[in-house]
Design a protein around this motif. Structure first.
Motif, short mmCIF file in Angstrom:
data_model
loop_
_atom_site.label_atom_id
_atom_site.label_comp_id
_atom_site.label_asym_id
_atom_site.label_seq_id
_atom_site.Cartn_x
_atom_site.Cartn_y
_atom_site.Cartn_z
N SER A 35 -13.21 -31.96 -5.21
CA SER A 35 -13.11 -31.61 -3.79
C SER A 35 -13.35 -30.12 -3.54
N ILE A 36 -13.26 -29.30 -4.57
CA ILE A 36 -13.55 -27.87 -4.44
C ILE A 36 -15.07 -27.62 -4.40
N PHE A 37 -15.80 -28.31 -5.26
CA PHE A 37 -17.24 -28.09 -5.42
C PHE A 37 -18.08 -29.12 -4.67
N GLY A 38 -17.60 -30.33 -4.56
CA GLY A 38 -18.35 -31.43 -3.98
C GLY A 38 -18.93 -31.19 -2.59
N PRO A 39 -18.16 -30.56 -1.67
CA PRO A 39 -18.72 -30.33 -0.33
C PRO A 39 -19.94 -29.41 -0.31
N CYS A 40 -20.25 -28.77 -1.42
CA CYS A 40 -21.41 -27.87 -1.50
C CYS A 40 -22.72 -28.63 -1.65
N PHE A 41 -22.67 -29.94 -1.85
CA PHE A 41 -23.87 -30.73 -2.13
C PHE A 41 -24.37 -31.44 -0.89
N LYS A 42 -25.68 -31.42 -0.71
CA LYS A 42 -26.33 -32.21 0.34
C LYS A 42 -26.38 -33.64 -0.19
N GLN A 43 -25.81 -34.55 0.53
CA GLN A 43 -25.72 -35.92 0.06
C GLN A 43 -27.05 -36.67 0.16
N ASP A 44 -27.80 -36.45 1.22
CA ASP A 44 -29.09 -37.13 1.41
C ASP A 44 -30.19 -36.36 0.69
N PHE A 46 -30.52 -35.50 -2.54
CA PHE A 46 -30.19 -34.68 -3.72
C PHE A 46 -30.91 -35.22 -4.96
N CYS A 47 -31.31 -34.31 -5.84
CA CYS A 47 -31.96 -34.70 -7.10
C CYS A 47 -31.65 -33.66 -8.16
N GLY A 48 -31.08 -34.10 -9.28
CA GLY A 48 -30.77 -33.20 -10.39
C GLY A 48 -31.47 -33.63 -11.66
N LEU A 49 -32.20 -32.70 -12.27
CA LEU A 49 -32.91 -32.97 -13.51
C LEU A 49 -32.19 -32.31 -14.68
N ASP A 50 -32.11 -33.01 -15.79
CA ASP A 50 -31.57 -32.47 -17.04
C ASP A 50 -32.75 -32.11 -17.92
N ALA A 51 -32.97 -30.83 -18.16
CA ALA A 51 -34.11 -30.37 -18.96
C ALA A 51 -33.89 -30.65 -20.44
N ARG A 52 -32.69 -31.02 -20.81
CA ARG A 52 -32.37 -31.38 -22.20
C ARG A 52 -32.77 -30.29 -23.19
N GLY A 53 -32.60 -29.04 -22.75
CA GLY A 53 -32.87 -27.90 -23.63
C GLY A 53 -34.34 -27.61 -23.85
N PRO A 57 -41.63 -30.00 -19.13
CA PRO A 57 -41.19 -30.95 -18.10
C PRO A 57 -41.34 -32.42 -18.51
N SER A 58 -42.22 -32.73 -19.47
CA SER A 58 -42.34 -34.12 -19.90
C SER A 58 -41.10 -34.59 -20.66
N GLN A 59 -40.26 -33.65 -21.06
CA GLN A 59 -39.02 -33.99 -21.76
C GLN A 59 -37.81 -34.09 -20.82
N TRP A 60 -37.98 -33.68 -19.58
CA TRP A 60 -36.88 -33.66 -18.63
C TRP A 60 -36.52 -35.07 -18.19
N GLU A 61 -35.26 -35.25 -17.82
CA GLU A 61 -34.75 -36.56 -17.43
C GLU A 61 -34.17 -36.48 -16.01
N LEU A 62 -34.51 -37.46 -15.19
CA LEU A 62 -33.90 -37.58 -13.87
C LEU A 62 -32.53 -38.21 -14.08
N ARG A 63 -31.59 -37.37 -14.50
CA ARG A 63 -30.26 -37.84 -14.89
C ARG A 63 -29.31 -37.95 -13.69
N ALA A 69 -23.87 -39.27 -8.84
CA ALA A 69 -24.16 -39.33 -10.28
C ALA A 69 -23.81 -38.00 -10.94
N TYR A 70 -24.14 -36.90 -10.26
CA TYR A 70 -23.79 -35.59 -10.80
C TYR A 70 -22.27 -35.41 -10.82
N ARG A 71 -21.61 -35.81 -9.75
CA ARG A 71 -20.14 -35.73 -9.69
C ARG A 71 -19.50 -36.41 -10.89
N ASP A 72 -19.94 -37.61 -11.19
CA ASP A 72 -19.34 -38.37 -12.29
C ASP A 72 -19.51 -37.65 -13.63
#
Length: 160
Positions: A35-44, A46-53, A57-63, A69-72
């Motif tokens: 509840s401290i950080f969550g309100p900072c996110f646009k709900q509609d 949103f997209c977060g990519l995990d570059a996996r180090g 970009p072909s190694q990145w994952e739409l995680r 999904a990010y919250r969890d």
């Protein structure tokens, strides 16, 4: 200068973005309180990519296809960190490891590059290495900045 001190002038977009992406993230993470950080996110849209180090970009994952999904994942990481026995204050160590001076604002759009580069001492000896960077995409709506997405867990070399 204390590590948790916002380096930007109050009442500026840079200050607000730093507060959102550093203070609210660290404090919410340590307290395991979305509840401290969550309100900072646009709900509609949103997209977060995990570059996996990887810089490839072909190694990145739409995680994180949604903020939920990010919250969890964020809450799971926060719980794991809270169960780890550190030899130092975790909040102070996270602030010390975090750097976010590269913020670029163009109108109601911004990018912010946050780096992590330090160790947190473990009570049993040794340390946990924090070494990656993330680039966040933000938009300003109704006077408040929101996170619309990010590419996270990119490699980071502190000498670059």
């Amino acid at each position: 200068m204390p590590h948790d001190r916002n380096p930007f002038a109050p009442e500026t977009d840079h200050h607000a973005i730093w507060e959102m992406l550093v203070r609210k993230d660290v404090d919410g993470f340590v307290d395991q309180d979305w509840s401290i950080f969550g309100p900072c996110f646009k709900q509609d849209g949103f997209c977060g990519l995990d570059a996996r180090g990887s810089l490839d970009p072909s190694q990145w994952e739409l995680r994180f296809p949604t903020a939920e999904a990010y919250r969890d994942a964020w809450l799971d990481d926060a719980r794991k960190a809270a169960q780890t026995d550190y030899a130092e204050d975790r909040r102070s160590a996270l602030y010390r490891a975090t750097n976010m001076l590269d913020i670029r604002v163009e109108g109601h759009t911004a990018t912010a590059r946050k780096t992590f580069d330090d160790d947190i001492a473990l009570a049993a000896g040794g340390h946990q290495k924090l070494n990656w960077q993330s680039v966040f995409f933000c938009t300003k709506e109704e006077g408040a900045w929101k996170i619309t997405g990010f590419v996270g867990f990119l490699p980071f070399n502190s000498s670059s």
